[in-house]
Design a protein around this motif. Structure first.
Motif, short mmCIF file in Angstrom:
data_model
loop_
_atom_site.label_atom_id
_atom_site.label_comp_id
_atom_site.label_asym_id
_atom_site.label_seq_id
_atom_site.Cartn_x
_atom_site.Cartn_y
_atom_site.Cartn_z
N GLN A 135 49.03 19.84 20.86
CA GLN A 135 48.56 19.88 19.49
C GLN A 135 48.27 21.33 19.13
N GLN A 139 42.57 17.59 17.11
CA GLN A 139 42.35 16.53 16.12
C GLN A 139 41.99 15.28 16.89
N GLY A 171 48.94 15.38 14.18
CA GLY A 171 49.06 16.66 13.50
C GLY A 171 50.15 17.55 14.02
#
Length: 177
Positions: A135, A139, A171
């Motif tokens: 990521q 998140q 994300g």
């Protein structure tokens, strides 16, 4: 600088630009010469000449393949290579997209082999095919990714990628391995 000299320089630059735009663009990669020789055999009218041409071209292709000068891959091999390269910037591998439908190279679906939190709280996801994604921004996810979870990764704008795990938006993501 005198005004007429400035105008002359501007006109020269404009003319040079026009010539550059008018120049032919580089041609797409065609067939390798050894393959083109085989294809050209079809043009021969005489059966004997055509057969001799095919025999000679096939021998040349066999030799080129044995020496590594010619490598051929089928659609499945090409898709596997494109999948392995997904997420990396490899502009010289455009030939892997040849013959594919538009958009097929912009999305993959995979299975989680392992998932864990990185030092900054971001998810690091190892896929069953060996690729590793992280990521870009930590998140929270409603459900913790686990082996067997479904992962979807899509190409975004400006070289970005978006990862979804089990339908949860994880994300932005970046391929790290």
């Amino acid at each position: 600088m005198p005004k007429h000299r400035t105008i002359a320089i501007a006109l020269s630059l404009a003319a040079a630009s026009a010539v550059a735009f008018a120049a032919p663009r580089s041609k797409p990669i065609g067939e390798p010469a050894v393959v083109q020789h085989l294809l050209d055999c079809r043009k021969l009218a005489s059966d004997a000449e055509r057969l001799a041409c095919y025999d000679k071209a096939a021998a040349a292709m066999q030799s080129a393949t044995a020496s590594g000068d010619l490598v051929s891959i089928d659609r499945e091999q090409r898709r596997a290579a494109r999948r392995q390269a997904f997420g990396f910037t490899l502009p010289s591998l455009g030939f892997l997209d040849r013959g594919e439908k538009e958009g097929e190279a912009n999305h993959i679906t995979a299975t989680v082999k392992n998932a864990y939190r990185g030092a900054e709280g971001e998810w690091i996801v190892e896929l069953a095919d060996g690729a590793t994604w992280r990521q870009s921004e930590a998140q929270e996810l409603g459900r913790t990714p686990r082996p067997g979870s479904k992962v979807e990764i899509s190409r975004g704008m400006l070289g970005s990628f978006f990862m979804t795990i089990d339908g949860q938006g994880a994300g932005k993501a970046k391929r790290i391995g």
